[in-house]
Design a protein around this motif. Structure first.
Motif, PDB file in Angstrom:
ATOM      1  N   GLY A  63      21.612  31.041 -59.629  1.00 49.54           N
ATOM      2  CA  GLY A  63      21.567  32.333 -60.317  1.00 49.54           C
ATOM      3  C   GLY A  63      22.378  32.327 -61.598  1.00 49.54           C
ATOM      4  O   GLY A  63      21.902  32.765 -62.656  1.00 49.54           O
ATOM      5  N   TRP A  64      23.605  31.828 -61.509  1.00 44.89           N
ATOM      6  CA  TRP A  64      24.445  31.804 -62.712  1.00 44.89           C
ATOM      7  C   TRP A  64      23.937  30.813 -63.751  1.00 44.89           C
ATOM      8  O   TRP A  64      24.056  31.047 -64.959  1.00 44.89           O
ATOM      9  N   ALA A  65      23.349  29.709 -63.299  1.00 50.45           N
ATOM     10  CA  ALA A  65      22.773  28.755 -64.250  1.00 50.45           C
ATOM     11  C   ALA A  65      21.650  29.405 -65.053  1.00 50.45           C
ATOM     12  O   ALA A  65      21.529  29.171 -66.262  1.00 50.45           O
ATOM     13  N   TYR A  71      20.774  25.882 -67.689  1.00 48.33           N
ATOM     14  CA  TYR A  71      19.616  24.989 -67.589  1.00 48.33           C
ATOM     15  C   TYR A  71      19.206  24.456 -68.964  1.00 48.33           C
ATOM     16  O   TYR A  71      18.668  23.360 -69.068  1.00 48.33           O
ATOM     17  N   LEU A  72      19.464  25.224 -70.013  1.00 46.24           N
ATOM     18  CA  LEU A  72      19.196  24.738 -71.370  1.00 46.24           C
ATOM     19  C   LEU A  72      20.269  23.754 -71.806  1.00 46.24           C
ATOM     20  O   LEU A  72      19.977  22.767 -72.475  1.00 46.24           O
ATOM     21  N   ALA A  73      21.507  24.023 -71.426  1.00 42.53           N
ATOM     22  CA  ALA A  73      22.623  23.154 -71.817  1.00 42.53           C
ATOM     23  C   ALA A  73      22.593  21.828 -71.056  1.00 42.53           C
ATOM     24  O   ALA A  73      22.950  20.784 -71.608  1.00 42.53           O
ATOM     25  N   VAL A  74      22.178  21.865 -69.796  1.00 42.22           N
ATOM     26  CA  VAL A  74      22.137  20.668 -68.950  1.00 42.22           C
ATOM     27  C   VAL A  74      20.757  20.622 -68.281  1.00 42.22           C
ATOM     28  O   VAL A  74      20.587  21.103 -67.164  1.00 42.22           O
ATOM     29  N   PRO A  75      19.756  20.081 -68.971  1.00 42.07           N
ATOM     30  CA  PRO A  75      18.378  20.137 -68.472  1.00 42.07           C
ATOM     31  C   PRO A  75      18.189  19.557 -67.062  1.00 42.07           C
ATOM     32  O   PRO A  75      17.372  20.044 -66.294  1.00 42.07           O
ATOM     33  N   GLU A  76      18.934  18.529 -66.695  1.00 40.01           N
ATOM     34  CA  GLU A  76      18.800  17.914 -65.373  1.00 40.01           C
ATOM     35  C   GLU A  76      19.252  18.855 -64.259  1.00 40.01           C
ATOM     36  O   GLU A  76      18.865  18.705 -63.100  1.00 40.01           O
ATOM     37  N   ILE A  79      16.410  20.525 -62.199  1.00 36.01           N
ATOM     38  CA  ILE A  79      15.779  19.678 -61.184  1.00 36.01           C
ATOM     39  C   ILE A  79      16.671  19.575 -59.948  1.00 36.01           C
ATOM     40  O   ILE A  79      16.208  19.690 -58.808  1.00 36.01           O
ATOM     41  N   VAL A  80      17.956  19.377 -60.155  1.00 34.31           N
ATOM     42  CA  VAL A  80      18.903  19.256 -59.039  1.00 34.31           C
ATOM     43  C   VAL A  80      18.942  20.548 -58.230  1.00 34.31           C
ATOM     44  O   VAL A  80      18.888  20.529 -56.997  1.00 34.31           O
ATOM     45  N   VAL A  81      19.034  21.674 -58.922  1.00 29.37           N
ATOM     46  CA  VAL A  81      19.099  22.958 -58.216  1.00 29.37           C
ATOM     47  C   VAL A  81      17.797  23.238 -57.474  1.00 29.37           C
ATOM     48  O   VAL A  81      17.820  23.709 -56.332  1.00 29.37           O
TER      49      VAL A  81
END
Length: 182
Positions: A63-65, A71-76, A79-81
């Motif tokens: 939710g916070w991501a 998700y834009l700052a750390v694209p991977e 997928i992990v979440v």
């Protein structure tokens, strides 16, 4: 792990509804109100504390991501979440279905291969829920807020990650009765 850890995460969910509403308006409220509802499911069905903490922590992280554009700052991270959340939701869905009597427990003598059934139901339910989530993401992007990130690569990647998480969860659920509600 005492119940205080999962309940602390539920308290963080309540605080998150307020904080996300201040930070993101009605969309922040809607997102975290949905997360908050999900946080209370393990408590309602008697999930063990390890799964409860992992599930609640992952929902809050996801939710916070989304809220803070991680998700834009750390694209991977997306997928992990998706893999973790889908797997944890799969295990919890299995517990709900056993708890309400829709599915037999592992030790039910009337079922010839209960572990195979647990594997199949867990993976198919999880993948179906991942598809529903992606559909809702698309609806949110199309009709509510175009800042919700969608696209072909995103959707297919999310579904693939979710399927991997579902397979892992199905293996765990089918191999251990510890995955059943208490």
């Amino acid at each position: 792990m005492p119940l205080i850890a999962p309940d602390a995460l539920r308290a963080a969910g309540i605080v998150s509804v307020v904080a996300a509403t201040i930070e993101g308006g009605w969309m922040g409220f809607a997102l975290f109100f949905l997360v908050l509802g999900g946080l209370f499911i393990p408590r309602a069905i008697g999930t063990g504390p390890a799964l409860d903490v992992a599930y609640c922590g992952t929902l809050l992280l996801g939710g916070w991501a989304a809220q803070l554009d991680w998700y834009l700052a750390v694209p991977e991270l997306d997928i992990v979440v998706h893999a973790a959340a889908t797997g944890l939701i799969a295990a919890l869905t299995w517990q709900v279905l056993v708890k309400v009597g829709a599915l037999p427990a592992h030790d039910d003598p009337r079922i010839a291969r209960p572990r195979l059934g647990a594997f199949i139901v867990t993976i198919t339910t999880a993948v179906a829920l991942a598809v529903v989530w992606e559909f809702l993401e698309w609806m949110g992007h199309t009709w509510l807020d175009d800042r919700i990130q969608v696209g072909y690569d995103d959707t297919v990647g999310d579904l693939a990650a979710g399927a991997i998480g579902a397979v892992v969860a199905a293996l765990v659920v089918s191999r251990t009765s510890a995955a059943e509600p208490r």
